[in-house]
Design a protein around this motif. Structure first.
Motif, mmCIF file in Angstrom:
data_model
loop_
_atom_site.group_PDB
_atom_site.id
_atom_site.type_symbol
_atom_site.label_atom_id
_atom_site.label_comp_id
_atom_site.label_asym_id
_atom_site.label_seq_id
_atom_site.Cartn_x
_atom_site.Cartn_y
_atom_site.Cartn_z
ATOM 1 N N GLY A 71 -8.821 21.243 14.932
ATOM 2 C CA GLY A 71 -8.980 20.559 16.212
ATOM 3 C C GLY A 71 -9.272 21.530 17.342
ATOM 4 O O GLY A 71 -9.833 21.162 18.371
ATOM 5 N N GLU A 72 -8.884 22.783 17.153
ATOM 6 C CA GLU A 72 -9.138 23.813 18.160
ATOM 7 C C GLU A 72 -10.532 24.394 17.962
ATOM 8 O O GLU A 72 -11.014 24.495 16.843
ATOM 9 C CB GLU A 72 -8.106 24.949 18.063
ATOM 10 C CG GLU A 72 -6.706 24.585 18.509
ATOM 11 C CD GLU A 72 -5.899 23.916 17.427
ATOM 12 O OE1 GLU A 72 -6.347 23.937 16.265
ATOM 13 O OE2 GLU A 72 -4.837 23.354 17.737
ATOM 14 N N GLY A 73 -11.134 24.800 19.073
ATOM 15 C CA GLY A 73 -12.438 25.440 18.989
ATOM 16 C C GLY A 73 -12.287 26.904 18.624
ATOM 17 O O GLY A 73 -11.374 27.574 19.111
ATOM 18 N N PHE A 90 -15.473 23.931 18.870
ATOM 19 C CA PHE A 90 -15.818 24.868 19.951
ATOM 20 C C PHE A 90 -16.977 24.311 20.772
ATOM 21 O O PHE A 90 -16.945 24.332 22.001
ATOM 22 C CB PHE A 90 -16.182 26.235 19.373
ATOM 23 C CG PHE A 90 -16.588 27.232 20.417
ATOM 24 C CD1 PHE A 90 -15.638 27.936 21.122
ATOM 25 C CD2 PHE A 90 -17.923 27.439 20.715
ATOM 26 C CE1 PHE A 90 -16.008 28.841 22.107
ATOM 27 C CE2 PHE A 90 -18.308 28.334 21.684
ATOM 28 C CZ PHE A 90 -17.350 29.045 22.393
ATOM 29 N N LEU A 91 -18.002 23.815 20.082
ATOM 30 C CA LEU A 91 -19.161 23.250 20.787
ATOM 31 C C LEU A 91 -18.753 22.024 21.591
ATOM 32 O O LEU A 91 -19.238 21.818 22.706
ATOM 33 C CB LEU A 91 -20.258 22.891 19.781
ATOM 34 C CG LEU A 91 -20.834 24.045 18.961
ATOM 35 C CD1 LEU A 91 -21.842 23.528 17.938
ATOM 36 C CD2 LEU A 91 -21.473 25.088 19.855
ATOM 37 N N ALA A 92 -17.836 21.210 21.041
ATOM 38 C CA ALA A 92 -17.390 20.010 21.748
ATOM 39 C C ALA A 92 -16.579 20.371 22.989
ATOM 40 O O ALA A 92 -16.761 19.768 24.056
ATOM 41 C CB ALA A 92 -16.553 19.132 20.817
ATOM 42 N N LEU A 93 -15.687 21.354 22.879
ATOM 43 C CA LEU A 93 -14.840 21.728 24.019
ATOM 44 C C LEU A 93 -15.615 22.435 25.117
ATOM 45 O O LEU A 93 -15.313 22.277 26.296
ATOM 46 C CB LEU A 93 -13.669 22.600 23.547
ATOM 47 C CG LEU A 93 -12.589 21.890 22.743
ATOM 48 C CD1 LEU A 93 -11.610 22.882 22.151
ATOM 49 C CD2 LEU A 93 -11.851 20.872 23.600
ATOM 50 N N LEU A 158 -10.195 31.420 20.631
ATOM 51 C CA LEU A 158 -9.634 30.126 20.249
ATOM 52 C C LEU A 158 -9.469 29.272 21.497
ATOM 53 O O LEU A 158 -8.885 29.725 22.482
ATOM 54 C CB LEU A 158 -8.281 30.331 19.558
ATOM 55 C CG LEU A 158 -7.640 29.095 18.957
ATOM 56 C CD1 LEU A 158 -8.382 28.658 17.701
ATOM 57 C CD2 LEU A 158 -6.182 29.354 18.630
ATOM 58 N N LEU A 159 -10.007 28.044 21.464
ATOM 59 C CA LEU A 159 -9.939 27.124 22.600
ATOM 60 C C LEU A 159 -9.100 25.907 22.231
ATOM 61 O O LEU A 159 -9.260 25.359 21.136
ATOM 62 C CB LEU A 159 -11.342 26.653 22.999
ATOM 63 C CG LEU A 159 -12.150 27.552 23.927
ATOM 64 C CD1 LEU A 159 -12.518 28.847 23.237
ATOM 65 C CD2 LEU A 159 -13.418 26.845 24.373
ATOM 66 N N ARG A 160 -8.221 25.494 23.157
ATOM 67 C CA ARG A 160 -7.374 24.330 22.918
ATOM 68 C C ARG A 160 -7.350 23.485 24.184
ATOM 69 O O ARG A 160 -7.121 23.999 25.282
ATOM 70 C CB ARG A 160 -5.959 24.788 22.557
ATOM 71 C CG ARG A 160 -5.071 23.700 22.013
ATOM 72 C CD ARG A 160 -3.860 24.292 21.316
ATOM 73 N NE ARG A 160 -3.039 25.075 22.205
ATOM 74 C CZ ARG A 160 -2.004 24.605 22.877
ATOM 75 N NH1 ARG A 160 -1.656 23.353 22.756
ATOM 76 N NH2 ARG A 160 -1.307 25.381 23.673
#
Length: 198
Positions: A71-73, A90-93, A158-160
Motif C-alpha cells: 500500500g506504500e509507495g 508510488f505513482l498513485a501517491l 518510501l511514501l505513506r
C-alpha cells in the motif's frame, strides 16, 4: 584430427550459446577421453546455472509481487541517479505517470529530489511530510542502500499517505477539547454558587 576437432567445436559452440544465455542445450556425442570430460563438466555447469537462474527468477518474481502489492509507495534510485524500481502505489501517491519526473527538478517534486540527493551524499536516513498535487499529506522516508563494503549504491524512498490519520487525530483533539469545555462550563457555575455559600 576430425575426431579430435569435432568435440572441441561442439564444446566451443555450447560455450558460445551459454554466453548468449542458452543453457538448456547439452553437448551431444562426447568421446570418452579428456575432451569428453570437459564437455560433461560444461553440461553439468550448464544444468547448475539453469537451476540458479530459475531460483533467482523465482525470488525476483516473489519480491516483485510483494512490492507491487504494498500500500506504500516505493521507489529505488541507483548511484547514477536512475530509477531502478517504482511500484504502482508510488505513482498513485505522487500522482504522476512516470517515477523519473521526481528527478527532473519539477517544482512540485523538488523537496523529494532534494531529500534523495542529501541522503545519497550523506548516507543519513531522513523523514519529512510532503503535500502531493491533490494536497494529501504524504510521509516520506528516505534511506541509503549500501553494498557489502559499506559504500552507498543508491537510495530507497518510501511514501505513506497520512492525511486520513492526521484527520482522525484532529477529530480526536477537537472531541477532547469539546468534552473538556462542556465539563468545565457547569463546574464553573457550581463553583460560583458554592463559593458564596462557603
Amino acid at each position: 584430427t576430425y575426431r579430435l576437432v569435432r568435440p572441441i567445436q561442439r564444446i566451443s559452440q555450447a560455450a558460445r550459446r551459454m554466453e548468449d544465455g542458452v543453457y538448456a542445450e547439452p553437448i551431444p556425442m562426447l568421446p570418452a577421453d579428456e575432451i569428453g570430460e570437459l564437455g560433461h563438466a560444461l553440461n553439468s555447469m550448464s544444468d547448475r546455472l539453469l537451476d540458479v537462474i530459475s531460483n533467482l527468477r523465482s525470488e525476483r518474481d516473489k519480491l516483485e509481487f510483494v512490492i507491487s502489492g504494498m500500500g506504500e509507495g516505493l521507489v529505488a534510485i541507483d548511484r547514477g541517479w536512475s530509477i531502478v524500481h517504482a511500484n504502482d502505489a508510488f505513482l498513485a501517491l505522487t500522482e504522476t505517470d512516470s517515477a523519473s519526473r521526481i528527478l527532473d527538478g519539477t517544482r512540485q517534486f523538488e523537496p523529494l529530489a532534494a531529500m534523495l540527493r542529501r541522503c545519497m551524499d550523506s548516507g543519513e536516513a531522513e523523514t519529512m511530510e510532503w503535500e502531493n498535487p491533490s494536497h494529501r499529506l504524504i510521509q516520506v522516508t528516505v534511506t541509503a542502500r549500501r553494498n557489502d563494503s559499506g559504500n552507498i549504491q543508491g537510495t530507497v524512498c518510501l511514501l505513506r499517505d497520512v492525511s486520513e490519520a492526521q484527520r482522525v487525530e484532529q477529530l480526536r483533539r477537537d472531541y477532547v477539547a469539546n468534552v473538556s469545555h462542556e465539563l468545565r462550563t457547569p463546574l464553573t457555575g457550581i463553583r460560583g454558587m458554592v463559593e458564596p455559600l462557603i
